[in-house]
Design a protein around this motif. Structure first.
Motif, PDB file in Angstrom:
ATOM      1  N   ASP A  70      -7.441  21.053   7.813  1.00  0.00           N
ATOM      2  CA  ASP A  70      -7.259  22.486   7.345  1.00  0.00           C
ATOM      3  C   ASP A  70      -6.112  22.530   6.517  1.00  0.00           C
ATOM      4  O   ASP A  70      -5.623  21.377   5.962  1.00  0.00           O
ATOM      5  CB  ASP A  70      -6.748  23.289   8.596  1.00  0.00           C
ATOM      6  N   PRO A  71      -5.925  23.716   5.687  1.00  0.00           N
ATOM      7  CA  PRO A  71      -4.770  23.692   4.527  1.00  0.00           C
ATOM      8  C   PRO A  71      -3.399  23.289   4.977  1.00  0.00           C
ATOM      9  O   PRO A  71      -2.845  22.755   4.400  1.00  0.00           O
ATOM     10  CB  PRO A  71      -4.942  25.378   4.264  1.00  0.00           C
ATOM     11  N   MET A  72      -3.174  23.469   6.280  1.00  0.00           N
ATOM     12  CA  MET A  72      -1.790  23.314   6.803  1.00  0.00           C
ATOM     13  C   MET A  72      -1.520  21.866   6.753  1.00  0.00           C
ATOM     14  O   MET A  72      -0.656  21.292   6.276  1.00  0.00           O
ATOM     15  CB  MET A  72      -1.383  24.127   8.111  1.00  0.00           C
ATOM     16  N   PHE A  73      -2.411  20.945   7.602  1.00  0.00           N
ATOM     17  CA  PHE A  73      -2.304  19.664   7.489  1.00  0.00           C
ATOM     18  C   PHE A  73      -2.397  18.754   6.363  1.00  0.00           C
ATOM     19  O   PHE A  73      -1.940  17.866   6.240  1.00  0.00           O
ATOM     20  CB  PHE A  73      -3.365  19.230   8.680  1.00  0.00           C
ATOM     21  N   PHE A  74      -3.269  19.506   5.368  1.00  0.00           N
ATOM     22  CA  PHE A  74      -3.661  18.790   3.955  1.00  0.00           C
ATOM     23  C   PHE A  74      -2.360  18.321   3.350  1.00  0.00           C
ATOM     24  O   PHE A  74      -2.184  17.403   2.448  1.00  0.00           O
ATOM     25  CB  PHE A  74      -4.415  19.788   3.351  1.00  0.00           C
ATOM     26  N   HIS A  75      -1.170  19.044   3.691  1.00  0.00           N
ATOM     27  CA  HIS A  75       0.208  18.675   3.027  1.00  0.00           C
ATOM     28  C   HIS A  75       0.911  17.792   3.835  1.00  0.00           C
ATOM     29  O   HIS A  75       1.946  17.351   3.290  1.00  0.00           O
ATOM     30  CB  HIS A  75       0.880  19.955   2.689  1.00  0.00           C
ATOM     31  N   GLU A  76       0.465  17.108   4.926  1.00  0.00           N
ATOM     32  CA  GLU A  76       1.142  16.068   5.783  1.00  0.00           C
ATOM     33  C   GLU A  76       1.010  14.738   5.021  1.00  0.00           C
ATOM     34  O   GLU A  76       0.061  14.480   4.400  1.00  0.00           O
ATOM     35  CB  GLU A  76       0.638  16.165   7.065  1.00  0.00           C
ATOM     36  N   ALA A  99      -1.120  27.678  -5.240  1.00  0.00           N
ATOM     37  CA  ALA A  99      -0.509  26.705  -6.044  1.00  0.00           C
ATOM     38  C   ALA A  99      -0.299  25.619  -5.355  1.00  0.00           C
ATOM     39  O   ALA A  99      -0.424  24.558  -6.019  1.00  0.00           O
ATOM     40  CB  ALA A  99       0.645  27.462  -6.795  1.00  0.00           C
ATOM     41  N   GLN A 100       0.380  25.437  -4.108  1.00  0.00           N
ATOM     42  CA  GLN A 100       0.986  24.335  -3.542  1.00  0.00           C
ATOM     43  C   GLN A 100      -0.355  23.385  -3.266  1.00  0.00           C
ATOM     44  O   GLN A 100      -0.336  22.097  -3.308  1.00  0.00           O
ATOM     45  CB  GLN A 100       1.591  24.682  -2.222  1.00  0.00           C
ATOM     46  N   THR A 101      -1.447  24.054  -2.620  1.00  0.00           N
ATOM     47  CA  THR A 101      -2.703  23.168  -2.364  1.00  0.00           C
ATOM     48  C   THR A 101      -3.276  22.723  -3.627  1.00  0.00           C
ATOM     49  O   THR A 101      -3.815  21.505  -3.506  1.00  0.00           O
ATOM     50  CB  THR A 101      -3.680  24.365  -1.729  1.00  0.00           C
ATOM     51  N   LEU A 102      -3.250  23.364  -4.703  1.00  0.00           N
ATOM     52  CA  LEU A 102      -3.942  22.820  -5.952  1.00  0.00           C
ATOM     53  C   LEU A 102      -3.015  21.659  -6.439  1.00  0.00           C
ATOM     54  O   LEU A 102      -3.619  20.556  -6.694  1.00  0.00           O
ATOM     55  CB  LEU A 102      -3.908  23.952  -7.005  1.00  0.00           C
ATOM     56  N   ALA A 103      -1.647  21.679  -6.366  1.00  0.00           N
ATOM     57  CA  ALA A 103      -0.669  20.882  -6.789  1.00  0.00           C
ATOM     58  C   ALA A 103      -1.023  19.482  -5.886  1.00  0.00           C
ATOM     59  O   ALA A 103      -1.176  18.387  -6.146  1.00  0.00           O
ATOM     60  CB  ALA A 103       0.584  21.228  -6.495  1.00  0.00           C
ATOM     61  N   ARG A 104      -1.056  19.742  -4.490  1.00  0.00           N
ATOM     62  CA  ARG A 104      -1.559  18.624  -3.437  1.00  0.00           C
ATOM     63  C   ARG A 104      -2.705  17.869  -3.897  1.00  0.00           C
ATOM     64  O   ARG A 104      -3.060  16.807  -3.885  1.00  0.00           O
ATOM     65  CB  ARG A 104      -1.616  19.165  -2.047  1.00  0.00           C
ATOM     66  N   CYS A 105      -3.760  18.725  -4.209  1.00  0.00           N
ATOM     67  CA  CYS A 105      -4.977  18.231  -4.696  1.00  0.00           C
ATOM     68  C   CYS A 105      -4.919  17.154  -5.735  1.00  0.00           C
ATOM     69  O   CYS A 105      -5.529  16.142  -6.072  1.00  0.00           O
ATOM     70  CB  CYS A 105      -6.143  19.520  -4.897  1.00  0.00           C
TER      71      CYS A 105
END
Length: 414
Positions: A70-76, A99-105
């Motif tokens: 999910d988006p939350m754990f995607f940043h872990e 923007a944070q999710t795109l940067a993480r990808c």
């Protein structure tokens, strides 16, 4: 985690019906997919823990693990403990990525991770910003008719990514998905073919059955060797198998009798039964054939579970492996079980397990049928039916991983 939750798996196949990998998931209690206490981030964390704790990387061999976040754990940071060459990271979004999710990808792509988007519903604010970073797009075909699937797949045809059809449960669904442009397919459709009473076996299958019966009746090696001599292709295959395993020998084996002795009656019978489930032009490779993998996994898991429960009863463990393999034989041959019994010699306890789930063999088979169907409620019910066996969810998880390791490369005890 290993003792409280059940690790589920859904096979992912390519257009040639070869096994590509598995989507790994947690089977929730009582079969409820969305209980009030369900936390997707915790589920994702537990999947990561299971991957590391149970040694799934080595167990899967060359097969890929599809892992959903999910988006939350995607940043872990825990995600980056997964090996990039062995996993595909699925992002499940309900809204447009920030923007944070795109940067993480972008960061994950720079680290050579492959990304997938789950629950694709068209070119919208959720999917558009991600398109140039995706390797796989997943569409649940159960939610759309043919026209809608064409509408969804069409605009993606020229992009350098693969479409994965999720929820493929029949051969017809697989063919439809393939026709509209999907390249990957997730589901158990390959294990649900049409079974026709009275269907005739091919000559090669009849020869294999004759050899299986020779081995199961524990006849002299000379008689088994003579059976192989009448089937040159099988004889050559037997020599290839024994020579490839090696057995620590300094010279290659050229004698059928020597090969039969080295392989052993139990392993010879297992190999012949797997070969019976393989198309005539191929050799048995459970690591790439989904049907063989289900059969081999079920047989090996049954054997390990019975060894765990009854460590002093090697005969019961051997019967468990045969029961697991034979449970998939109607699917492989397209014949009802009672017609297979007329042609393959089996012990009474094995036949009763296969026809009515009788005895400890039958109950263990029923447990693994629930396990393969991602039926956690059924698994819990069958564990309750086997109190004397001392089994748990942790035992099932451990046996699954050990069986995957056995199927996907280890030649130990084969």
């Amino acid at each position: 985690m290993n003792n409280e939750l059940l690790l589920g798996r859904q096979p992912v196949l390519d257009q040639h019906q070869k096994l590509v990998g598995y989507e790994l998931m947690l089977q929730l209690e009582a079969g409820d997919k969305t209980p009030p206490t369900y936390n997707p981030s915790r589920a994702a964390m537990l999947i990561c823990a299971a991957y590391a704790e149970l040694g799934i990387r080595s167990a899967l061999g060359r097969n890929i693990a599809f892992l959903r976040f999910d988006p939350m754990f995607f940043h872990e940071d825990a995600i980056e403990a997964m090996p990039p060459d062995a996993v595909i990271l699925e992002l499940a979004l309900e809204t447009a990525p920030d923007a944070q999710t795109l940067a993480r990808c972008r960061a994950l792509r720079e680290r050579d991770y492959s990304l997938a988007l789950a629950n694709y519903a068209g070119l919208d604010e959720r999917s558009m910003p991600l398109l140039n970073m995706l390797d796989v797009i997943k569409i649940d075909i159960r939610e759309h008719d043919e026209n809608k699937l064409r509408e969804l797949a069409g605009p993606l045809a020229k992009l350098p990514l693969k479409l994965l059809a999720q929820g493929v449960e029949t051969q017809e669904a697989m063919e439809l998905s393939k026709k509209v442009g999907f390249e990957l397919f997730q589901g158990y459709y390959f294990a649900r073919p049409e079974i026709v009473s009275g269907r005739r076996l091919m000559a090669s299958q009849i020869s294999l059955i004759q050899l299986i019966n020779l081995v199961s009746r524990d006849l002299d090696t000379a008689k088994i060797e003579d059976g192989f001599k009448h089937e040159p292709a099988l004889a050559a295959n037997l020599l290839r198998i024994v020579n490839s395993v090696g057995y620590g020998l300094n010279r290659r084996i050229s004698s059928l009798r020597h090969a039969i002795t080295l392989l052993g009656r139990r392993q010879l019978q297992r190999w012949l039964q797997l070969l019976l489930m393989t198309p005539a032009e191929e050799t048995p490779d459970p690591s790439s054939s989904p049907l063989l993998q289900v059969a081999a996994l079920r047989g090996r898991m049954m054997e390990l579970l019975l060894r765990h429960s009854y460590p002093r009863n090697g005969t019961l463990a051997d019967q468990a492996f045969i029961t697991g393999i034979m449970s998939m034989m109607p699917t492989a041959l397209g014949l009802p079980m009672h017609e297979i019994f007329e042609q393959i010699a089996l012990e009474t306890s094995v036949m009763e397990a296969l026809t009515s789930h009788a005895g400890v063999l039958g109950k263990t088979l029923a447990l693994l049928e629930c396990f393969d169907a991602d039926d956690s409620q059924g698994c819990m019910h069958m564990l309750d039916q086997l109190p004397e066996a001392g089994l748990s969810l942790g035992t099932l998880n451990s046996c699954l991983v050990e069986s995957l390791r056995w199927v996907n490369g280890s030649t130990e005890d084969r």
